[in-house]
Design an enzyme around this catalytic site. Structure first.
Site, mmCIF file in Angstrom:
data_model
loop_
_atom_site.group_PDB
_atom_site.id
_atom_site.type_symbol
_atom_site.label_atom_id
_atom_site.label_comp_id
_atom_site.label_asym_id
_atom_site.label_seq_id
_atom_site.Cartn_x
_atom_site.Cartn_y
_atom_site.Cartn_z
ATOM 1 N N GLU A 101 0.787 -1.261 0.111
ATOM 2 C CA GLU A 101 -0.063 0.014 -0.022
ATOM 3 C C GLU A 101 0.814 1.269 -0.031
ATOM 4 O O GLU A 101 1.945 1.318 0.532
ATOM 5 C CB GLU A 101 -0.851 0.084 1.209
ATOM 6 C CG GLU A 101 -2.442 -0.358 1.159
ATOM 7 C CD GLU A 101 -3.237 0.512 0.506
ATOM 8 O OE1 GLU A 101 -2.645 1.539 -0.270
ATOM 9 O OE2 GLU A 101 -4.447 0.348 0.732
ATOM 10 N N ASP A 135 -4.781 6.108 5.767
ATOM 11 C CA ASP A 135 -5.252 7.143 6.710
ATOM 12 C C ASP A 135 -6.406 6.613 7.588
ATOM 13 O O ASP A 135 -6.258 6.354 8.703
ATOM 14 C CB ASP A 135 -5.657 8.331 5.842
ATOM 15 C CG ASP A 135 -6.620 7.966 4.449
ATOM 16 O OD1 ASP A 135 -7.062 6.854 4.435
ATOM 17 O OD2 ASP A 135 -6.326 8.906 3.735
ATOM 18 N N PHE A 168 -2.792 16.014 3.479
ATOM 19 C CA PHE A 168 -2.940 15.243 2.110
ATOM 20 C C PHE A 168 -1.349 15.510 1.579
ATOM 21 O O PHE A 168 -0.865 16.563 1.387
ATOM 22 C CB PHE A 168 -3.907 15.958 1.355
ATOM 23 C CG PHE A 168 -4.149 15.360 0.119
ATOM 24 C CD1 PHE A 168 -4.913 14.420 0.133
ATOM 25 C CD2 PHE A 168 -3.498 15.465 -0.983
ATOM 26 C CE1 PHE A 168 -5.133 13.344 -1.080
ATOM 27 C CE2 PHE A 168 -3.886 14.910 -2.356
ATOM 28 C CZ PHE A 168 -4.447 13.978 -2.198
ATOM 29 N N ASP A 170 -0.920 11.182 -5.745
ATOM 30 C CA ASP A 170 -1.367 11.913 -6.913
ATOM 31 C C ASP A 170 -2.378 12.755 -6.101
ATOM 32 O O ASP A 170 -3.037 12.505 -5.239
ATOM 33 C CB ASP A 170 -1.981 11.292 -7.922
ATOM 34 C CG ASP A 170 -3.241 10.861 -7.711
ATOM 35 O OD1 ASP A 170 -4.258 11.305 -8.663
ATOM 36 O OD2 ASP A 170 -3.525 10.109 -6.961
ATOM 37 N N ARG A 225 2.462 12.472 -9.461
ATOM 38 C CA ARG A 225 2.845 11.077 -9.208
ATOM 39 C C ARG A 225 4.538 10.863 -9.423
ATOM 40 O O ARG A 225 5.023 10.109 -8.610
ATOM 41 C CB ARG A 225 2.214 9.898 -9.850
ATOM 42 C CG ARG A 225 0.881 9.941 -9.536
ATOM 43 C CD ARG A 225 0.176 8.503 -10.306
ATOM 44 N NE ARG A 225 -1.107 8.741 -10.636
ATOM 45 C CZ ARG A 225 -1.976 8.127 -9.219
ATOM 46 N NH1 ARG A 225 -1.576 7.635 -8.141
ATOM 47 N NH2 ARG A 225 -3.509 8.047 -9.266
#
Length: 506
Positions: free
Chosen positions: A428, A432, A481, A488, A494
């Site tokens: 992964e 979150d 974030f 992305d 990315r």
């Protein structure tokens, strides 16, 4: 300390009498358990322990690693009877797989009574010092073994134990594993030490053993200086010299097997003590955080399973460095401070790859990358794993074009491979809330894998709405974030080689 003559123990050996003066056996009449494999060193230990007048019990541990190993117990039993010692046999079973030497040692220690004496010599000490040096051990590791009740013949040479066995007419067991160059200690013994002797133009084994003794004295002094420092007192840790603070933390954070966290974990805890980070995971399901000037040990984000990998903590404070200048993004106002740099990512991925390699020896995992965010991480991780791994991918969606997860998971692309009976490792990019991962676990577990574990590059602190059980974690980061290294925002960023904060621009 005077010892009875060797003849009293059923042997006739002037050599034993001469060697006893360099040994550290307990006083005559005391009970002593001796680990006796049947090799020359352990048989000499048995001879000398009996000659020293101890009430000796010879314990032979059969690991069952090779055909005919049970006959070695008969050799030890016969020697014990001749010398007037008691005899006991223990049987342990070692599962096939990697790191056999270390696992056999752990199993052996599990059945030997505390304080059991072993037949380690000067030569073993030299090998141990070099092995610990290769592992990156600190002062305690380089100090090697300590002479005393549990290592009473540590001042003797291997040649002396062989000569003593010949003198008292004991025929040692020839263990073929001692010449197996697949074992690291044997390569040290048969390749590295002879080369060092040739380079130094002298026998380096006693030099290394003497060095270990000097370092042991230094280690004992540091331990004494550290004994009055309270590990939970962050202020005290900041004020004392760093070597003492590190020693305090290593002693405080030892696991159930007595192993301290690695150097990187100790440095992260030092950052917590200094106030540079709010908390960090140190492995084994353990987390250290700071509260009102105190360090508090609690449960890690990775759970208390004991197999959790080390987790690097990233401070919640804002970095002074913005994303490195890059032609395509240098004027992008949406790129905030760097959270995890390029060099940190490379180092941590290499650590995770090495850990996975050790854990999966003999059962190479099937890596399942969660698209799209994990594709860069999985590519680097797969190359860092020294096993013949296979790869498959699945794509799920929970963010859409938002910076917050919707909590609704959709499988956009399913797997091509059958998971039945496979050792599956889900790769992964970021965790979150944990809801997506929880869904994936249930979905994949229903497909019948032999095992199912998760390796997550990033975990956002404090956002979990579902229990986490992560075997491998790269970094714990603040709940912002982030983009870069596969992550992305609406398919942008990315390809950044680092992870940085994304700032929503009005």
């Amino acid at each position: 300390m005077s010892h009875p003559q060797p003849e009293a123990a059923g042997i006739d050996s002037g050599g034993a009498a001469r060697l006893l003066g360099r040994c550290t056996f307990p006083p005559a009449g005391e009970e002593l358990f001796c680990a006796v494999s049947g090799g020359a060193d352990s048989l000499a230990l048995l001879v000398l322990a009996c000659a020293a007048g101890c009430r000796v019990t010879a314990i032979h541990v059969d690991h069952g690693l090779r055909p005919g190993s049970g006959a070695e117990a008969d050799v030890v039993d016969a020697a014990a009877r001749r010398l007037g010692a008691q005899f006991r046999k223990e049987q342990v079973w070692i599962e096939p797989g990697g790191n056999v030497e270390a696992r056999a040692r752990q199993a052996r220690l599990g059945v030997l009574p505390p304080g059991t004496a072993t037949g380690h010599t000067v030569d073993d000490q030299a090998e141990t010092v070099l092995l610990n040096l290769c592992r990156g051990a600190g002062l305690d590791g380089l100090a090697g073994m300590r002479a005393g009740r549990t290592h009473p013949i540590l001042a003797l040479r291997r040649a002396e134990t062989v000569a003593l066995c010949a003198e008292v007419r004991l025929v040692p067991v020839a263990d073929p594993s001692n010449t197996d160059l697949r074992l690291r200690r044997n390569r040290i013994r048969h390749e590295v030490l002879p080369l060092l002797c040739a380079v130094a133009e002298r026998d380096v084994a006693p030099v290394l053993a003497r060095q270990a003794g000097l370092l042991a004295a230094d280690a004992e002094l540091l331990a004494e200086l550290a004994s009055d420092i309270e590990a939970a007192d962050a202020t005290a840790l900041r004020l004392v010299p760093a070597p003492i603070a590190r020693r305090v933390l290593r002693a405080w954070l030892r696991d159930e097997q007595g192993h301290p966290p690695d150097a990187a974990a100790i440095e992260r805890v030092m950052d917590v003590a200094r106030g540079d980070a709010g908390g960090t995971d140190v492995g084994g399901g353990v987390r250290v955080r700071r509260s009102r000037g105190r360090l508090v040990v609690g449960r890690s984000l990775t759970g208390a399973g004991g197999a959790a990998s080390r987790v690097a903590a990233v401070s919640a404070g804002v970095s002074a460095d913005r994303a490195p200048t890059r032609a395509a993004h240098c004027d992008d106002a949406a790129l905030g401070p760097v959270v995890v740099g390029e060099a940190e990512l490379a180092a941590r991925v290499a650590e995770l790859g090495a850990q996975i390699t050790r854990d999966y020896v003999g059962r190479p995992p099937l890596l399942i990358g969660v698209l799209k965010g994990a594709f860069l991480f999985m590519s680097d991780l797969a190359r860092a794993i020294a096993l013949p791994v296979e790869c498959d991918f699945m794509a799920v969606a929970s963010y859409g074009t938002s910076t917050r997860t919707s909590g609704v998971v959709r499988i956009v692309k399913d797997l091509d491979l059958d998971l039945s009976g496979r050792h599956v490792l889900v790769v992964e990019d970021i965790v979150d809330s944990g809801l997506t991962l929880s869904y994936l676990r249930r979905n994949l577990a229903a497909r019948g894998p032999a095992s199912l574990e998760v390796c997550a590059l990033l975990v956002k602190a404090g956002l979990q709405r579902a229990p986490l059980d992560l075997r491998y974690v790269g970094f714990e980061i603040p709940p912002d974030f982030v983009v870069g290294y596969g992550l992305d925002m609406n398919e942008h960023y990315r390809n950044l080689p680092y992870v940085c904060r994304y700032i929503e621009v009005p």
